[in-house]
Design an enzyme around this catalytic site. Structure first.
Site, PDB file in Angstrom:
ATOM      1  N   GLY A  14      21.995 -37.716 -26.441  1.00  0.00           N
ATOM      2  CA  GLY A  14      21.957 -39.151 -26.220  1.00  0.00           C
ATOM      3  C   GLY A  14      22.018 -39.892 -27.544  1.00  0.00           C
ATOM      4  N   GLY A  48      28.752 -38.131 -21.999  1.00  0.00           N
ATOM      5  CA  GLY A  48      28.730 -36.704 -22.303  1.00  0.00           C
ATOM      6  C   GLY A  48      30.086 -36.053 -22.094  1.00  0.00           C
ATOM      7  CG  ASP A  49      31.759 -36.332 -18.328  1.00  0.00           C
ATOM      8  OD1 ASP A  49      30.985 -35.349 -18.347  1.00  0.00           O
ATOM      9  OD2 ASP A  49      31.782 -37.162 -17.400  1.00  0.00           O
TER      10      ASP A  49
END
Length: 316
Positions: A230, A259-260
């Site tokens: 994060g 995140g992807d």
């Protein structure tokens, strides 16, 4: 070419509100957008937006309206015919970027559907640099579904098998690590702790704790790990070493798909010959860019932050 598989795609509906979410009260949305989502689809969109050939494989009912949204997403797809309507995922984002998600169940897949998916994936993956297996498993699939995909692709393609990255969590990730021997996994720090069944070790920083934990897996069970943290950045661990990088200041609008995008940024740089530290920086840039965009948008090179991203080597 990088090929992705999404067995549990979704229509991502992002609702923006002008104040903090108040449970049990009526609030008015300031904006709504819809994107064709699912981790593998998101990765393929980001890669394509940056000029890398990509192909997203997914199950889809030919009559599903999701096909129209998918067509607007600027991604090359190969679909496997199934019966049922693609699920919707709802994300509510407030002005601080805090995101609340409600994920609905999707189309249930049968053993025969999985066999059909495997046939298409094996066909499409021949000659690719990477095969990305991403997202939660669709209802009806066994926990080892990704393991079955990996084994089938390696059996059929032999030396032509691409490197395999897996981005999932829970029982599906545990099965892959136990029996799939992937070249790369991409959990976040909480998913890594869940995978190991224990809290992260005490260390000077979260990055150091993640490094120590990842060494329980790399290289004994997996080739490498890209662990996203994060706002604290990301860590990459392989048998060549380990590195941590921190993101530049970012105004977060939506964390959905960040995140992807980090995974896509890493694979993009790796496919162009970057060393691990440079690929990690690329992951940070793409993840930060995605977080600064509304909804599940694919960041383009023009969206990437240009600020310096510090990288440090991690040691045992």
């Amino acid at each position: 070419m990088i090929v992705t598989l999404t067995v549990h795609p979704s229509l991502d509906r992002t609702i923006s509100i002008d104040a903090t979410l108040r449970v049990g009260e009526v609030q008015t949305a300031s904006a709504v957008r819809e994107d064709a989502g699912g981790k593998g689809i998101n990765v393929a969109r980001v890669l394509r937006a940056s000029g890398v050939d990509s192909l997203a494989v997914l199950p889809l009912d030919p009559a599903d309206p999701f096909a129209a949204v998918l067509a607007e997403g600027d991604v090359d797809v190969r679909t496997v015919a199934v019966h049922g309507r693609t699920r919707a995922n709802i994300a509510v984002t407030d002005p601080t970027g805090e995101t609340t998600k409600i994920n609905l169940p999707g189309v249930a897949l049968s053993a025969g559907d999985l066999d059909d998916v495997i046939d298409v994936v094996a066909e499409c993956a021949r000659g690719a640099q990477w095969l990305v297996l991403a997202g939660s498993l669709a209802p009806g699939l066994p926990d080892d579904a990704y393991v079955r995909v990996i084994r089938a692709v390696r059996d059929r393609l032999g030396e032509a098998t691409p490197r395999i990255a897996v981005d999932t969590s829970g029982a599906a990730l545990r099965a892959v690590v136990a029996d799939g021997r992937p070249d790369l996994i991409k959990p976040n720090d909480e998913e890594l702790a869940d995978l190991l069944g224990a809290a992260l070790p005490v260390a000077d920083s979260l990055a150091d704790a993640v490094h120590l934990a990842s060494r329980e897996l790399v290289p004994a069970a997996i080739g490498s790990a890209l662990v996203t943290l994060g706002g604290d950045g990301a860590v990459f661990v392989s048998d060549r070493g380990a590195w941590a990088a921190t993101p530049p200041p970012t105004r977060v609008r939506s964390t959905v798909g960040a995140g992807d995008s980090s995974l896509a940024g890493f694979l993009l740089a790796d496919s162009r010959g970057a060393d691990p530290a440079a690929a990690l920086v690329s992951a940070i840039r793409y993840g930060s860019a995605a977080a600064a965009l509304e909804g599940t948008q694919a960041p383009k090179p023009t969206d990437l932050p240009t600020a310096d991203i510090p990288v440090r080597a991690l040691h045992h």
